[in-house]
Write an enzyme that holds these catalytic residues in place. Structure first.
Site, PDB file in Angstrom:
ATOM      1  N   GLY A  92      12.358  57.596  19.209  1.00  0.00           N
ATOM      2  CA  GLY A  92      13.140  58.681  20.236  1.00  0.00           C
ATOM      3  C   GLY A  92      14.181  57.887  20.462  1.00  0.00           C
TER       4      GLY A  92
ATOM      5  CB  SER B  35      12.431  63.052  13.137  1.00  0.00           C
ATOM      6  OG  SER B  35      11.250  62.743  14.135  1.00  0.00           O
TER       7      SER B  35
ATOM      8  CE1 TYR C 127      15.038  63.574  20.868  1.00  0.00           C
ATOM      9  CE2 TYR C 127      16.218  62.363  20.655  1.00  0.00           C
ATOM     10  CZ  TYR C 127      15.587  62.583  20.976  1.00  0.00           C
ATOM     11  OH  TYR C 127      14.416  61.774  20.840  1.00  0.00           O
TER      12      TYR C 127
ATOM     13  NE  ARG D 122      10.214  58.056  13.662  1.00  0.00           N
ATOM     14  CZ  ARG D 122      11.784  57.364  13.103  1.00  0.00           C
ATOM     15  NH1 ARG D 122      11.338  56.285  12.669  1.00  0.00           N
ATOM     16  NH2 ARG D 122      12.878  58.471  13.531  1.00  0.00           N
TER      17      ARG D 122
ATOM     18  NE  ARG E 265      16.155  63.516  16.999  1.00  0.00           N
ATOM     19  CZ  ARG E 265      15.328  63.085  16.711  1.00  0.00           C
ATOM     20  NH1 ARG E 265      14.828  63.113  16.331  1.00  0.00           N
ATOM     21  NH2 ARG E 265      15.724  61.635  17.239  1.00  0.00           N
TER      22      ARG E 265
ATOM     23  CG  HIS F 225       8.620  74.629  15.085  1.00  0.00           C
ATOM     24  ND1 HIS F 225       9.137  74.455  16.268  1.00  0.00           N
ATOM     25  CD2 HIS F 225       7.033  73.881  15.760  1.00  0.00           C
ATOM     26  CE1 HIS F 225       8.347  72.737  16.558  1.00  0.00           C
ATOM     27  NE2 HIS F 225       7.193  73.749  16.160  1.00  0.00           N
TER      28      HIS F 225
ATOM     29  CB  SER G 161      13.816  69.412  17.437  1.00  0.00           C
ATOM     30  OG  SER G 161      14.013  70.213  16.455  1.00  0.00           O
ATOM     31  N   GLY G 162      12.328  67.066  19.222  1.00  0.00           N
ATOM     32  CA  GLY G 162      12.936  66.828  20.686  1.00  0.00           C
ATOM     33  C   GLY G 162      11.009  68.208  21.202  1.00  0.00           C
TER      34      GLY G 162
HETATM   35  P1  A3P Z   1      11.844  60.014  16.156  1.00  0.00           P
HETATM   36  O1  A3P Z   1      10.886  60.576  14.616  1.00  0.00           O
HETATM   37  O2  A3P Z   1      13.143  60.393  15.832  1.00  0.00           O
HETATM   38  O3  A3P Z   1      11.552  59.137  17.188  1.00  0.00           O
HETATM   39  P2  A3P Z   1       9.506  66.990  18.520  1.00  0.00           P
HETATM   40  O4  A3P Z   1       8.527  67.053  19.538  1.00  0.00           O
HETATM   41  O5  A3P Z   1      10.064  68.606  18.094  1.00  0.00           O
HETATM   42  O6  A3P Z   1       7.824  66.833  17.305  1.00  0.00           O
HETATM   43  O7  A3P Z   1      10.662  65.341  18.499  1.00  0.00           O
HETATM   44  C1  A3P Z   1       9.691  64.649  18.062  1.00  0.00           C
HETATM   45  C2  A3P Z   1      10.666  63.465  17.833  1.00  0.00           C
HETATM   46  O8  A3P Z   1      10.977  63.501  19.584  1.00  0.00           O
HETATM   47  C3  A3P Z   1      10.466  62.359  17.645  1.00  0.00           C
HETATM   48  O9  A3P Z   1      11.852  61.797  17.176  1.00  0.00           O
HETATM   49  C4  A3P Z   1      10.378  61.238  18.810  1.00  0.00           C
HETATM   50  O10 A3P Z   1       9.673  60.233  18.434  1.00  0.00           O
HETATM   51  C5  A3P Z   1      10.415  62.215  19.929  1.00  0.00           C
HETATM   52  N1  A3P Z   1      10.871  62.075  21.339  1.00  0.00           N
HETATM   53  C6  A3P Z   1       8.959  62.694  21.661  1.00  0.00           C
HETATM   54  N2  A3P Z   1       9.425  62.339  22.861  1.00  0.00           N
HETATM   55  C7  A3P Z   1      10.025  62.407  23.530  1.00  0.00           C
HETATM   56  C8  A3P Z   1      11.210  61.678  24.900  1.00  0.00           C
HETATM   57  N3  A3P Z   1      10.086  62.132  25.704  1.00  0.00           N
HETATM   58  N4  A3P Z   1      11.605  61.687  24.703  1.00  0.00           N
HETATM   59  C9  A3P Z   1      12.757  61.463  24.501  1.00  0.00           C
HETATM   60  N5  A3P Z   1      12.303  61.716  22.481  1.00  0.00           N
HETATM   61  C10 A3P Z   1      11.142  62.165  22.189  1.00  0.00           C
END
Ligand code: A3P
Length: 316
Positions: A284, A159, A216, A282, A151, A129, A63-64
């Site tokens: 983002g 994701s 997010y 991944r 998110r 979490h 979720s970010g």
């Molecule tokens: P995607 O898989 O859609 O790219 P978490 O940190 O809760 O595990 O969430 C991971 C998601 O947040 C992934 O999304 C990741 O790429 C994205 N993410 C990680 N760092 C980020 C950043 N600095 N800014 C925006 N999104 C980010």
């Protein structure tokens, strides 16, 4: 912890079909990991003593969380660690190392040792979490602050899908459609997405000074505005001098997806047990789900969202 275990689903799916020793071993090890997490959660609930100035970053995975942990740390500790400095801790450590999870890093050790957290510099920042009702009494009863990030379930599911495909042993196989069914029926380590989100949402309305609810998508769309909101909530608002002096911009830049993804520590390190840091970054982006969802999946998840959130004032 969760209403249904995703690992049980894997067990069911795999044992119906192949039954190879290698797969069974991989599944047993997944079951063991889950059991350790349950023990870690119970240990956290029993032993964690919140301080009045603690900060807890809560979320569902994907979720970010990685981003919000970095933003919170960089903001709260900005007088100790200058955000534009070449030696900032976030340049050498993943945000999950700096802001550890209760259930993975702190209480999740296989040796089951109860850590001494009293010497961590204040304000201490932790991540989790765990659903709101299952947080330790000490968190509920103290003045500590919680920031929850949620998110959109469409992007969150995609994701998750990529993440689990990458981190689970290759012998544990499942299709996008299977994973989607589990997601829609609420099969998740930390409970169905709707109850995790609504638990924090309702609590944030009851106690807005204690819980800040973030999205997010809003953080992406207007990071500057949201960061100021975060700083205000954490009782460390940015001064006009800081704003005009570029402190907010430096924090946003330091924690940006592009910057974090390119760091050596995030290409090769491992902050959370069995997860390599590189899998935390991944794309983002917002809206990647359209590249994966069929019309029937879109219809189904929309219905689940309507059914589960329709009775509340929450909207994505
Ligand atoms: P995607 O898989 O859609 O790219 P978490 O940190 O809760 O595990 O969430 C991971 C998601 O947040 C992934 O999304 C990741 O790429 C994205 N993410 C990680 N760092 C980020 C950043 N600095 N800014 C925006 N999104 C980010």
């Amino acid at each position: 912890m969760a209403e249904t275990s995703m690992t049980n689903k894997f067990t069911k799916t795999e044992s119906n079909g192949h039954g190879k020793k290698e797969k069974e071993e991989a599944l047993i090890s997944e079951e063991e990991k889950l059991s350790l997490k349950v023990q870690a959660t119970i240990s956290f609930q029993k032993h964690f003593q919140a301080k009045h100035n603690d900060i807890v970053i809560a979320s569902l995975p994907k979720s970010g969380t990685t981003w919000l942990k970095a933003l919170a740390f960089a903001t709260v500790k900005r007088h100790r660690f200058i955000p534009s400095s070449q030696n900032h801790p976030l340049l050498n450590s993943n945000s999950h190392t700096i802001v550890p999870y209760f259930e993975f890093n702190i209480y999740g050790g296989e040796d089951n040792v109860i850590p001494d957290l009293s010497t961590i510099p204040e304000p201490r920042i932790f991540g989790t979490h765990i659903p709101f009702p299952s947080l330790s009494h000490s968190i509920h009863n103290s003045n500590c602050k919680i920031m929850y990030i949620c998110r959109n379930p469409f992007d969150a599911f995609i994701s998750h899908w990529h993440f689990f495909k990458t981190i689970l042993p290759s012998s544990v196989t499942f299709s996008l459609e299977e994973a989607f069914e589990w997601y829609c029926e609420g099969t998740h380590f930390f409970g169905p997405f709707w109850s995790n989100i609504l638990g924090y949402w309702e609590a944030s309305k009851d106690t807005p000074n204690k819980i800040l609810f973030l999205k997010y998508e809003e953080l992406k769309a207007n990071t500057n505005f949201e960061l100021k909101k975060i700083a205000q909530f954490l009782d460390c608002p940015f001064s006009e001098e800081e704003e005009s002096g570029g402190v907010i911009d430096s924090i946003i830049e330091l924690c940006s997806f592009k910057k974090m993804k390119e760091l050596e520590i995030n290409k090769s390190g491992k902050a959370v047990q069995f997860v390599e840091n590189k899998h935390l970054f991944r794309k983002g982006e917002i809206g990647d789900w359209v590249n994966y969802f069929s019309p029937s999946m879109t219809e189904k998840l929309s219905k689940v969202i309507e059914e589960k959130f329709g009775g509340s004032d929450f909207s994505f």
